[in-house]
Design a protein around this motif. Sequence first.
Motif, short mmCIF file in Angstrom:
data_model
loop_
_atom_site.label_atom_id
_atom_site.label_comp_id
_atom_site.label_asym_id
_atom_site.label_seq_id
_atom_site.Cartn_x
_atom_site.Cartn_y
_atom_site.Cartn_z
N GLN C 112 0.83 -1.22 0.00
CA GLN C 112 0.00 0.00 0.00
C GLN C 112 0.85 1.25 0.00
O GLN C 112 0.53 2.24 -0.67
CB GLN C 112 -0.91 0.02 1.22
CG GLN C 112 -2.14 -0.83 1.03
CD GLN C 112 -3.16 -0.61 2.14
OE1 GLN C 112 -2.95 0.18 3.04
NE2 GLN C 112 -4.24 -1.33 2.05
N GLY C 328 -16.81 4.16 30.69
CA GLY C 328 -16.89 4.37 29.25
C GLY C 328 -15.93 3.50 28.48
O GLY C 328 -16.04 2.28 28.45
N TYR C 329 -14.93 4.17 27.91
CA TYR C 329 -14.08 3.50 26.96
C TYR C 329 -13.21 2.42 27.60
O TYR C 329 -13.12 1.30 27.10
CB TYR C 329 -13.20 4.54 26.27
CG TYR C 329 -12.26 3.94 25.27
CD1 TYR C 329 -12.76 3.18 24.21
CD2 TYR C 329 -10.89 4.13 25.37
CE1 TYR C 329 -11.90 2.62 23.30
CE2 TYR C 329 -10.03 3.57 24.45
CZ TYR C 329 -10.54 2.82 23.42
OH TYR C 329 -9.69 2.27 22.52
N SER C 332 -15.10 -0.63 28.18
CA SER C 332 -15.41 -1.43 26.99
C SER C 332 -14.16 -2.14 26.47
O SER C 332 -14.23 -3.26 25.97
CB SER C 332 -16.04 -0.57 25.92
OG SER C 332 -15.07 0.21 25.27
N ASP C 336 -13.71 -6.17 26.10
CA ASP C 336 -13.22 -6.86 24.91
C ASP C 336 -12.05 -7.79 25.27
O ASP C 336 -11.97 -8.92 24.79
CB ASP C 336 -12.73 -5.84 23.87
CG ASP C 336 -13.87 -5.16 23.15
OD1 ASP C 336 -15.04 -5.43 23.53
OD2 ASP C 336 -13.61 -4.36 22.24
N LYS C 526 -21.35 -5.97 21.90
CA LYS C 526 -21.34 -5.14 20.70
C LYS C 526 -22.75 -4.81 20.23
O LYS C 526 -22.92 -4.06 19.27
CB LYS C 526 -20.59 -5.86 19.57
CG LYS C 526 -19.13 -6.14 19.88
CD LYS C 526 -18.33 -4.88 19.96
CE LYS C 526 -16.97 -5.13 20.57
NZ LYS C 526 -16.28 -3.90 20.93
N THR C 532 -18.43 -11.50 10.33
CA THR C 532 -17.01 -11.23 10.59
C THR C 532 -16.54 -11.89 11.89
O THR C 532 -15.35 -12.12 12.05
CB THR C 532 -16.72 -9.73 10.69
OG1 THR C 532 -17.66 -9.15 11.60
CG2 THR C 532 -16.83 -9.04 9.36
N HIS C 538 -10.51 -13.66 12.53
CA HIS C 538 -10.87 -13.80 13.94
C HIS C 538 -10.29 -15.09 14.52
O HIS C 538 -9.82 -15.12 15.66
CB HIS C 538 -12.38 -13.74 14.13
CG HIS C 538 -12.79 -13.48 15.55
ND1 HIS C 538 -13.82 -14.14 16.15
CD2 HIS C 538 -12.27 -12.67 16.48
CE1 HIS C 538 -13.92 -13.73 17.40
NE2 HIS C 538 -13.00 -12.83 17.63
N ARG C 568 -2.63 -4.26 19.56
CA ARG C 568 -3.36 -3.99 18.33
C ARG C 568 -4.26 -2.75 18.48
O ARG C 568 -4.28 -1.88 17.62
CB ARG C 568 -4.20 -5.19 17.92
CG ARG C 568 -4.66 -5.11 16.49
CD ARG C 568 -5.71 -6.13 16.19
NE ARG C 568 -6.78 -6.06 17.19
CZ ARG C 568 -7.76 -6.92 17.26
NH1 ARG C 568 -7.81 -7.93 16.45
NH2 ARG C 568 -8.70 -6.80 18.18
N ASP C 569 -4.99 -2.69 19.60
CA ASP C 569 -5.87 -1.54 19.79
C ASP C 569 -5.08 -0.25 19.83
O ASP C 569 -5.48 0.77 19.27
CB ASP C 569 -6.67 -1.69 21.10
CG ASP C 569 -7.65 -2.84 21.00
OD1 ASP C 569 -7.81 -3.37 19.88
OD2 ASP C 569 -8.23 -3.20 22.02
N GLN C 572 -3.77 0.49 16.28
CA GLN C 572 -4.86 0.82 15.36
C GLN C 572 -5.34 2.25 15.61
O GLN C 572 -5.68 2.97 14.68
CB GLN C 572 -6.01 -0.16 15.57
CG GLN C 572 -6.83 -0.40 14.33
CD GLN C 572 -7.81 -1.53 14.52
OE1 GLN C 572 -8.61 -1.54 15.44
NE2 GLN C 572 -7.73 -2.53 13.66
N ALA C 573 -5.36 2.64 16.89
CA ALA C 573 -5.82 3.99 17.21
C ALA C 573 -4.75 5.02 16.89
O ALA C 573 -5.04 6.17 16.61
CB ALA C 573 -6.20 4.07 18.69
N THR C 576 -2.08 4.71 10.83
CA THR C 576 -2.67 3.91 9.75
C THR C 576 -1.70 2.82 9.27
O THR C 576 -2.09 1.96 8.51
CB THR C 576 -3.05 4.78 8.54
OG1 THR C 576 -1.96 5.65 8.26
CG2 THR C 576 -4.30 5.57 8.80
N TRP C 578 -0.61 0.64 11.15
CA TRP C 578 -0.64 -0.35 12.23
C TRP C 578 -0.43 -1.77 11.77
O TRP C 578 0.21 -2.55 12.50
CB TRP C 578 -1.91 -0.20 13.07
CG TRP C 578 -3.19 -0.46 12.36
CD1 TRP C 578 -3.98 0.45 11.74
CD2 TRP C 578 -3.85 -1.71 12.21
NE1 TRP C 578 -5.08 -0.14 11.18
CE2 TRP C 578 -5.03 -1.47 11.45
CE3 TRP C 578 -3.57 -3.02 12.61
CZ2 TRP C 578 -5.92 -2.48 11.11
CZ3 TRP C 578 -4.47 -4.03 12.26
CH2 TRP C 578 -5.62 -3.75 11.52
N PRO C 579 -0.92 -2.19 10.57
CA PRO C 579 -0.67 -3.59 10.22
C PRO C 579 0.83 -3.91 10.17
O PRO C 579 1.27 -4.95 10.65
CB PRO C 579 -1.32 -3.75 8.85
CG PRO C 579 -2.35 -2.67 8.79
CD PRO C 579 -1.77 -1.53 9.56
#
Lengths: 261, 402, 617
Positions: C112, C328-329, C332, C336, C526, C532, C538, C568-569, C572-573, C576, C578-579
């Motif tokens: 990419q 909150g966050y 969550s 997860d 969720k 998915t 997954h 990963r979280d 990812q946050a 871009t 991140w992969p």
Amino acid sequence: MAQMQKTLEVRNLRKSFGGVMAVDSVSLEVAQGEMLALIGPNGAGKSTCFNMVGGQFPPTEGEILLNGGDGTAVPIAGIGSRRIWQLGVGRTFQITATFTSMSVRQNVQMALLSRRHMIWKFWPRADDLLSDEALALLEQVGLQAQAERAAAVLAYGDLKRLELAIALAGAPKLLLMDEPTAGMASGERTALMALVRRLVSTTGISVLFTEHDMDVVFEVSDRILVLDRGRLIATGTGAEIKANEQVRAIYLGTGRTSGGH
Amino acid sequence: MGFTRRHLMAASAASLAVPYVARAASRDPILIGEVNSYAAFPTFTMPYRNAMVMAVEEINSKGGVSGRPLKLITKDDGANPQDAIRAATELVRSDRVNVLAGGFLSNVGLALSSFAKHSNTLYVASEALANELTWQDGNANTFRLTPSIYMLVAMMIDDAAKLPATKWATVAPNYSYGTSAVKTFQKLLKAKRPDVTFVAEQWPTLDQINASATVAALAAAEPDGIFNATFASDLVAFVRQGNTTGLFKNRSVVSLLTGEPEYLDSLGSDTPDGWIVTGYPSAAYTAPGNEAFVTMYKNHFKDDPDWGAVIGYTLIHSIAAGVGRSKGLSLAELEQGFAGVTFPTPFGQCQYRAIDHQSTLGAFVGKLAKKGGKGTMVDFRYVDGASVLPPDSVVEKLRPKS
Amino acid sequence: MILFQILTALGTASSLFLVAAGLTVIFGVTRVVNFAHGSLYMLGAYVGWVVLSHLPQTIFGFTLGCLVTAAIIGVLGVLIEICILRRLYRVPELYQLLATFGVVLIAGNVVQLLWGTRVVTLPRAAWMQATISVSGHPFPVYSVVMMVVGPLVLLALWLLFSRTRWGALVRAATEDREMVGALGIRQNILFTTVFGLGAALAGLSGALSLPQVAATSQMALSAVSDAFVIVVIGGLGSVTGAFLASVLIAVLQTFGAIIIPQYVMVAVFSVMAVVLVLRPNGLLGRAGKGGRAMGDLPKLVEGATKLVIGLGVIAFIAAALVPAFDTGYVLSIMQDALIAMLFAASLHFVMGPGGMPSFGHAAWFGIGAYGAALSASSWNLPMSESIVFGVVTASILAALVGSFMIRLSGIYLAMLTFAFAQVIWALATQMTGFTGGDNGILNLWPDGVFASPTAFYALVLALCAGGVLVLRRVLFSPFGFALRATRDASARAAASGIPVGPVRHVAFTISGGFAALSGGLFAFAKGSVFPTYINVSHSIDALIIVLLGGIQTMAAPVVGALVYTGLRDYLQAATTIWPMLLGIAIIVIVSLFPQGIGGAAEHWWARLGSRAKSKGG
């Protein structure tokens, strides 16, 4: 069902692998309390015989009968090793197989749990169960000092001992031992087989074993069977076998008098 | 040129209107939390984000919304709904955004919509195409900018119905976008042309088309017309194999989304002639509003805008308009402000309909042609979204009652 | 027309075979399950595009370009082998798979960054668009070329393996790895060259695909998935088997497209499952190859030390206190992580102590989630009952399917679970009326006493921590011992009266049930379920968690879930790319801690302990 006095009776056993006859018309009997040695050069078919009696694979032909306990002859050819174990056959393997993720004591506990029909318990800690009994068995084979070590780190000779303890944990009527002393020093060999001999006389179990060390064979066995290229060529006491011309020619005569590893 | 960037601005400033301005107590930014498939579908989402940033700058340079600047926070959704909800949770609960937006994949849009309702947040779906988003699974919190699958198909249906073809075959990727597109096409065409029959359906796996097998199977059915809904790499493989084996020779093809520059560019010299498509002609559309938009985008990014850029740019303006029309930033106030708000787009004013929260943004229908080794749209026209939406009585029946 | 379809199928078969051939050669010799094979194919397409753009648009130019590309990708393969895989041959096979997965992430991201975000297409020369006539229909010359290239490569490989010394060594290594060592052959060189050859084949097929398809960053996953299916059906390590399997799959795809257009994928994976059930080693595979348990390292499993128990208690208290600070966050995210922990623990149960690797564990997670969602939405069951319904459904299915699964082992078992998960995924996607297709089932938020985020969090914490502890407890029970016994030495276990099959079967069922519990909780966390939840990535997530944690470490799922989901979280946050960063992190972790992080920690702790003891005594 036919009556039998013997612990084990094998009639005309044959096994072919892809057309090659590994075992050809072998018949043998093991009496109660008898130690029977099965000898022969490498590739003679000893392990194959063992694996058919132990249920690791089925024979191509022939009968294997086990004394059901009340004198009934139970055919066991091809019924699978777990059923055979249930009928009172314990065994050790030529290439040692123990539970490598467990300690020495736990290996024996595992076998004991199986015998006591306790493996379908999902909650109690296995480590706490039957521990004393396991230690007692380990003491019998001289491994009590190593009880808490990982089975994976044992010396080869100790592994053989452990396998014996595992097999004994099943309280067998018949013990199959494939090369029980391979990899041991010669003093150890004699000691281990003397131990087995004692077990035979105190508990009355029968033993069928293969062995490369002729000194050991002649010392502990009641009778000896000689196998060559899948065929039985001689049967008799130690003295008779020593005197047998054919055996001397094909086997002893080659100078192979002790384990060839 | 009569209509410049300033005009566009003036229009948007006008639509921001008065109510909130007077009470703007603070200069705290209005937060827009945006969730999209940035890593997985950059073809669409990169120009889209560029245009969002451009629109935010543009609005802020004019004094923001009701005196407050806009602030945009974007998050990656990993191209799946569960990650999208995680990102949305962070935006709503941690960053405390005032408006949630985004969604390229339909299932991400639907998940965000359900989450918005659960977390009492306003959500503006940008490019999620599923009809359900504003109809069967619609809720009070959710608005959607882009024309739905139904609308896109409906825009082409008159052209399709005029074709002589009576035996039709369909090819679409094997997931809900594809099935929804094919079902809608079959239903709408059958309504206009009771004489048509559908002789074959092909359902290649998304991104994994076996073009030889698909094309051979279509050819075997010998249709007069083909409806295509594949896109991106599947489209390239399908068109190449079809061109080579003459599948499209003497056959009419009606194709969804293929006129969007994102997908048309990749066809290059393989672009087939005469397909009826939906899309966006970009710089080729010279109406003043679009020309201003194209110029602004080109000045910023040295490239013609894609459809993604249109959506990103319009999304921000629509949110600015909605917030500007709201009395405050509570959910109830925002809902009231957004429902029925009009907002500027490069193609003129559009509206978030009060009845189903679907915007009236339309799209272009035209024909494909090859110019200088590249594909373009010709004979195109802008179709207003409002003109293809079903009557209110039908829409009311589609929306859930609660 | 039938002739036309058959020829079409043969053209497809060649394309499929070229990718699969490299994979099967690599596996046969190095036993590396090369997940990056699809990425090498993808890189072949991109590099091929660059190379071919600079060459004349003739058949000669094309041939030359493809060969040059193959060479470049071959060299890249050699580099990957030397820099990454060579360090990992001594560790369990699954860790090599994990490293190659890191390569997948990096390669996708690099493509990419280098080639931008558009699909890349090679302008087609006249010959590529030419056709010949087959029973009156135009048939692409390109397909004819492919039809020739496939068998040519098969022939070339056959000659290479049967007529050269190198080939003889490769065959020897495929038959018996110890023998190669015994013959004194430099194993390193053999493995490196084999990996290079496999990579070159992948690169060649990538370049060859350009006249037909566009190069995209998504092509890697579908290519490797197809290749795995073919390699497993053909029999691991068998090139001829791969060829036969390619023809089988191509015929299925071509005729399936006409007869069952919507269910082609279901058909492909069903055929794979049937082949594996009937012939557990594939069409031409030999028994024993790849059949041994993966991830084996004999290691004494001990109960938790006081330190670990202490850390666990502290972690639990910390987790229980979260709602006091943030509803909150963070709440969550913790939710997860807890669910991921239980999901991974259920996989660890079968894969670690059970020795039954799974590439499709998400199937059970998904069945649990869908069971809960469907029963909640169609029968209006309350949340708790619907989750129970999902767990019961999954357990029953696991018990049924398990009877086929437990007969396999190693990579074949892993691939059968993969096939099963793909079928479940495809059904969830296709049965729109029942499952809502990809649009999923929405609005399933917790109800009743669990409606508040804190209450639901408490439920998740209780069930996930409880579930992990129950699974752990079972592993130390007589049943858990029996399960490990079947993995350690199954012949020994059977000869000691342990019913190997039933024990494995029950373990499989338990694992499915707990995975389903995590899935059911996830559905309500969720508020929705989607296909998915069942897809490959997954399943891979769970696999990575267990492996990063350390497959033979009882704390693996907990450690792995915290490290992986946290990493990963965060990435990812944050960015871009991140992969790529995640891929690099995975490779670094695998290289540094080949027994997983938990395994390494245990090792250090043990050394620390023995040093302290020797100082004290």
